[in-house]
Design a protein around this motif. Structure first.
Motif, PDB file in Angstrom:
ATOM      1  N   GLN A 160       4.839 -12.765  -4.758  1.00  9.11           N
ATOM      2  CA  GLN A 160       4.666 -13.230  -6.289  1.00  9.11           C
ATOM      3  C   GLN A 160       4.004 -14.547  -6.321  1.00  9.11           C
ATOM      4  OE1 GLN A 160       5.301 -10.905  -7.834  1.00  9.11           O
ATOM      5  NE2 GLN A 160       7.302 -10.045  -7.831  1.00  9.11           N
ATOM      6  N   ALA A 161       3.074 -14.738  -5.232  1.00  9.10           N
ATOM      7  CA  ALA A 161       2.301 -16.153  -5.579  1.00  9.10           C
ATOM      8  C   ALA A 161       0.958 -15.937  -6.096  1.00  9.10           C
ATOM      9  CB  ALA A 161       2.350 -16.793  -3.830  1.00  9.10           C
ATOM     10  N   ARG A 162       0.980 -16.363  -7.166  1.00 11.76           N
ATOM     11  CA  ARG A 162      -0.512 -16.096  -7.683  1.00 11.76           C
ATOM     12  C   ARG A 162      -1.140 -17.436  -8.047  1.00 11.76           C
ATOM     13  NH1 ARG A 162       0.405 -10.881 -10.543  1.00 11.76           N
ATOM     14  NH2 ARG A 162       2.817 -10.647  -9.703  1.00 11.76           N
ATOM     15  N   LEU A 163      -1.694 -17.969  -6.774  1.00  7.45           N
ATOM     16  CA  LEU A 163      -2.281 -19.385  -6.785  1.00  7.45           C
ATOM     17  C   LEU A 163      -3.464 -19.116  -5.745  1.00  7.45           C
ATOM     18  CD1 LEU A 163      -0.535 -20.785  -4.084  1.00  7.45           C
ATOM     19  CD2 LEU A 163       1.074 -20.277  -5.683  1.00  7.45           C
ATOM     20  N   GLN A 164      -4.490 -20.179  -6.012  1.00  3.93           N
ATOM     21  CA  GLN A 164      -5.641 -20.223  -5.307  1.00  3.93           C
ATOM     22  C   GLN A 164      -6.302 -18.910  -5.090  1.00  3.93           C
ATOM     23  OE1 GLN A 164      -4.847 -22.332  -1.709  1.00  3.93           O
ATOM     24  NE2 GLN A 164      -3.272 -23.659  -2.686  1.00  3.93           N
ATOM     25  N   ASP A 165      -6.495 -18.327  -3.911  1.00  4.55           N
ATOM     26  CA  ASP A 165      -7.165 -17.111  -3.695  1.00  4.55           C
ATOM     27  C   ASP A 165      -6.163 -16.075  -2.904  1.00  4.55           C
ATOM     28  OD1 ASP A 165      -7.269 -18.463  -1.294  1.00  4.55           O
ATOM     29  OD2 ASP A 165      -9.242 -17.805  -0.625  1.00  4.55           O
ATOM     30  N   PHE A 166      -4.627 -16.369  -2.920  1.00  9.75           N
ATOM     31  CA  PHE A 166      -3.899 -15.531  -2.614  1.00  9.75           C
ATOM     32  C   PHE A 166      -3.772 -14.085  -3.125  1.00  9.75           C
ATOM     33  CE2 PHE A 166      -0.114 -18.273  -0.920  1.00  9.75           C
ATOM     34  CZ  PHE A 166      -0.890 -19.485  -0.448  1.00  9.75           C
ATOM     35  N   GLY A 167      -3.883 -13.217  -2.400  1.00 10.51           N
ATOM     36  CA  GLY A 167      -3.760 -11.917  -3.041  1.00 10.51           C
ATOM     37  C   GLY A 167      -2.705 -11.029  -2.493  1.00 10.51           C
ATOM     38  N   ALA A 168      -1.557 -11.455  -1.569  1.00 11.15           N
ATOM     39  CA  ALA A 168      -0.499 -10.488  -1.403  1.00 11.15           C
ATOM     40  C   ALA A 168      -0.037  -9.746  -2.487  1.00 11.15           C
ATOM     41  CB  ALA A 168       0.270 -11.627  -0.667  1.00 11.15           C
ATOM     42  N   TRP A 169       0.097 -10.564  -3.496  1.00 13.43           N
ATOM     43  CA  TRP A 169       0.626  -9.970  -4.750  1.00 13.43           C
ATOM     44  C   TRP A 169      -0.088  -8.770  -5.225  1.00 13.43           C
ATOM     45  CZ3 TRP A 169      -2.406  -9.062  -9.115  1.00 13.43           C
ATOM     46  CH2 TRP A 169      -3.477 -10.262  -9.239  1.00 13.43           C
ATOM     47  N   LYS A 170      -1.415  -8.832  -5.171  1.00 14.34           N
ATOM     48  CA  LYS A 170      -2.341  -7.654  -5.631  1.00 14.34           C
ATOM     49  C   LYS A 170      -2.298  -6.451  -4.748  1.00 14.34           C
ATOM     50  CE  LYS A 170      -7.248  -7.392  -7.356  1.00 14.34           C
ATOM     51  NZ  LYS A 170      -7.687  -6.268  -6.416  1.00 14.34           N
ATOM     52  N   PHE A 171      -2.238  -7.012  -3.322  1.00 16.74           N
ATOM     53  CA  PHE A 171      -2.017  -5.890  -2.329  1.00 16.74           C
ATOM     54  C   PHE A 171      -0.624  -5.117  -2.438  1.00 16.74           C
ATOM     55  CE2 PHE A 171      -0.896  -4.251   1.943  1.00 16.74           C
ATOM     56  CZ  PHE A 171      -1.897  -3.279   2.094  1.00 16.74           C
ATOM     57  N   TRP A 172       0.256  -5.866  -2.702  1.00 16.36           N
ATOM     58  CA  TRP A 172       1.697  -5.549  -2.734  1.00 16.36           C
ATOM     59  C   TRP A 172       1.717  -4.574  -4.051  1.00 16.36           C
ATOM     60  CZ3 TRP A 172       5.630  -4.360   0.077  1.00 16.36           C
ATOM     61  CH2 TRP A 172       6.919  -4.334  -0.254  1.00 16.36           C
ATOM     62  N   ASP A 173       1.200  -4.872  -5.178  1.00 14.24           N
ATOM     63  CA  ASP A 173       1.144  -4.059  -6.319  1.00 14.24           C
ATOM     64  C   ASP A 173       0.517  -2.740  -6.235  1.00 14.24           C
ATOM     65  OD1 ASP A 173       2.338  -5.757  -8.060  1.00 14.24           O
ATOM     66  OD2 ASP A 173       0.761  -6.404  -9.298  1.00 14.24           O
ATOM     67  N   GLU A 174      -0.431  -2.766  -5.268  1.00 19.19           N
ATOM     68  CA  GLU A 174      -1.102  -1.623  -5.036  1.00 19.19           C
ATOM     69  C   GLU A 174      -0.561  -0.618  -4.122  1.00 19.19           C
ATOM     70  OE1 GLU A 174      -5.615  -3.157  -4.850  1.00 19.19           O
ATOM     71  OE2 GLU A 174      -5.037  -2.234  -3.135  1.00 19.19           O
ATOM     72  N   ILE A 175       0.185  -1.213  -3.248  1.00 20.48           N
ATOM     73  CA  ILE A 175       1.125  -0.099  -2.352  1.00 20.48           C
ATOM     74  C   ILE A 175       2.541   0.175  -2.489  1.00 20.48           C
ATOM     75  CG2 ILE A 175      -0.481  -0.776  -0.261  1.00 20.48           C
ATOM     76  CD1 ILE A 175       1.981  -2.335   0.955  1.00 20.48           C
ATOM     77  N   ARG A 176       3.210  -0.893  -3.323  1.00 20.67           N
ATOM     78  CA  ARG A 176       4.700  -0.506  -3.516  1.00 20.67           C
ATOM     79  C   ARG A 176       4.983   0.907  -4.327  1.00 20.67           C
ATOM     80  NH1 ARG A 176       5.942  -5.207  -7.562  1.00 20.67           N
ATOM     81  NH2 ARG A 176       8.170  -4.366  -7.675  1.00 20.67           N
ATOM     82  N   GLY A 177       4.207   1.216  -4.946  1.00 21.26           N
ATOM     83  CA  GLY A 177       4.280   2.618  -5.488  1.00 21.26           C
ATOM     84  C   GLY A 177       4.339   3.987  -4.619  1.00 21.26           C
ATOM     85  N   HIS A 178       3.725   3.623  -3.390  1.00 22.43           N
ATOM     86  CA  HIS A 178       3.309   4.603  -2.428  1.00 22.43           C
ATOM     87  C   HIS A 178       4.444   4.651  -1.341  1.00 22.43           C
ATOM     88  CE1 HIS A 178      -0.386   5.426  -4.766  1.00 22.43           C
ATOM     89  NE2 HIS A 178      -0.649   4.020  -4.741  1.00 22.43           N
ATOM     90  N   HIS A 179       5.186   3.742  -1.434  1.00 19.93           N
ATOM     91  CA  HIS A 179       6.263   3.666  -0.132  1.00 19.93           C
ATOM     92  C   HIS A 179       7.630   3.269  -0.591  1.00 19.93           C
ATOM     93  CE1 HIS A 179       2.973   3.366   3.039  1.00 19.93           C
ATOM     94  NE2 HIS A 179       2.261   2.543   1.933  1.00 19.93           N
ATOM     95  N   GLU A 180       8.459   3.408   0.088  1.00 18.28           N
ATOM     96  CA  GLU A 180       9.951   3.011  -0.261  1.00 18.28           C
ATOM     97  C   GLU A 180       9.960   1.483  -0.190  1.00 18.28           C
ATOM     98  OE1 GLU A 180      13.908   4.873   1.787  1.00 18.28           O
ATOM     99  OE2 GLU A 180      12.127   5.433   2.637  1.00 18.28           O
ATOM    100  N   THR A 181      10.111   0.720  -1.101  1.00 14.08           N
ATOM    101  CA  THR A 181      10.052  -0.696  -1.091  1.00 14.08           C
ATOM    102  C   THR A 181      11.117  -1.430  -1.850  1.00 14.08           C
ATOM    103  OG1 THR A 181       8.697  -0.580  -3.108  1.00 14.08           O
ATOM    104  CG2 THR A 181       7.435  -0.689  -1.089  1.00 14.08           C
TER     105      THR A 181
END
Ligand SMILES: C[S@@+](CC[C@H](N)C(=O)[O-])C[C@H]1O[C@@H](n2cnc3c(N)ncnc32)[C@H](O)[C@@H]1O
Length: 254
Positions: A160-181
């Motif tokens: 959930q860190a939306r700062l600088q060029d952090f992109g874990a949030w974007k990757f998580w948003d893409e994959i979370r629906g395709h896995h048990e999360t």
């Protein structure tokens, strides 16, 4: 959360290794997750000063878990942590030797170079907390996913860190629906992903609470529980510091 859930962090967890890190809000969950899944093999990508890693190790030791832990890091820093000096590695190394000698190993190298040292389907718990650009997080996941056992768990920090060029949030948003999360939103976010497969008949309570009852109400209750658990830990630490710092009461003369 319909189950009565009373995890070990509430009953007896006092962190042995406190350093500054945004991981601080996830200490009770990290401790409980290890206690619940009792990993035979735990791997962390990105250790820095060791806050998350030593929480996992402390849980391994205090809950008498017979497993191995590996912390992989160059121990040099990156553009998000900034470069740091040798004192960081020295202090992590000292703490590791002092408390976790015998089951915990520091692997001072690039994540990519460590891959060859692990078999496929061998890791019970993988924590991805390296460089946080979208490209780096997706590469870490693609490289290390095959190493995780069927039914194993992968943690992602900073989803959930939306700062600088952090992109874990974007990757998580893409994959979370395709896995048990499951997603914790506090402490910059912690994503919990379960790889398909494995024997689930003996699942511990915590995995059931995380993945089985996925109603909005039970998810919200679990999130709230771990927000309170981290506050509780912080308050205990403050109280301990206050009582340690308080001047001793003068002894009355008879
Ligand atoms: C966010 S910090 C880890 C925080 C830590 N988990 C905690 O509890 O505070 C990220 C770490 O990953 C390391 N790192 C980043 N990319 C790496 C790579 N490709 N190989 C090895 N280490 C890397 C950095 O040196 C840094 O220490």
């Amino acid at each position: 959360m319909s189950l009565v859930y009373m995890p070990p962090s509430i009953r007896r967890f006092e962190p042995l290794h406190m350093v500054f890190s945004t991981w601080v809000d996830h200490l009770p969950f990290g401790y409980d997750l290890v206690a619940a899944i009792r990993p035979k093999m735990l791997v962390e990508l990105g250790t820095h000063k060791g806050l998350s890693y030593f929480t996992f190790c402390q849980s391994m030791k205090e809950n008498e878990i017979d497993g191995l832990c590996y912390a992989i890091d160059t121990f040099e820093g990156d553009e998000h942590t900034d470069k740091y000096d040798e004192s960081v590695f020295n202090s992590v190394n000292n703490h590791n030797r002092q408390h976790y000698h015998g089951f915990s190993y520091l692997m001072r190298m690039f994540f990519e170079d460590a891959l060859k040292h692990f078999n496929e389907d061998s890791v019970d718990l993988l924590h991805i907390d390296g460089f946080h650009t979208y490209e780096a997080v997706s590469a870490d996941f693609a490289n290390w996913y095959p190493k995780v056992k069927p039914g194993g768990i992968i943690l992602f920090h900073d989803v959930q860190a939306r700062l600088q060029d952090f992109g874990a949030w974007k990757f998580w948003d893409e994959i979370r629906g395709h896995h048990e999360t499951f997603t914790f939103n506090h402490g910059f976010g912690l994503g919990v992903l379960r790889k398909p497969g494995g024997d689930r008949s003996q699942d511990p309570e915590l995995l059931k609470v995380l993945f089985e009852d996925q109603s909005e109400k039970s998810d919200a209750a679990l999130r709230a529980f771990y927000v309170h658990a981290s506050k509780h830990l912080e308050n205990n630490r403050k109280l301990k510091r206050l009582t340690q710092d308080a001047p001793a009461k003068p002894v009355k003369q008879a």
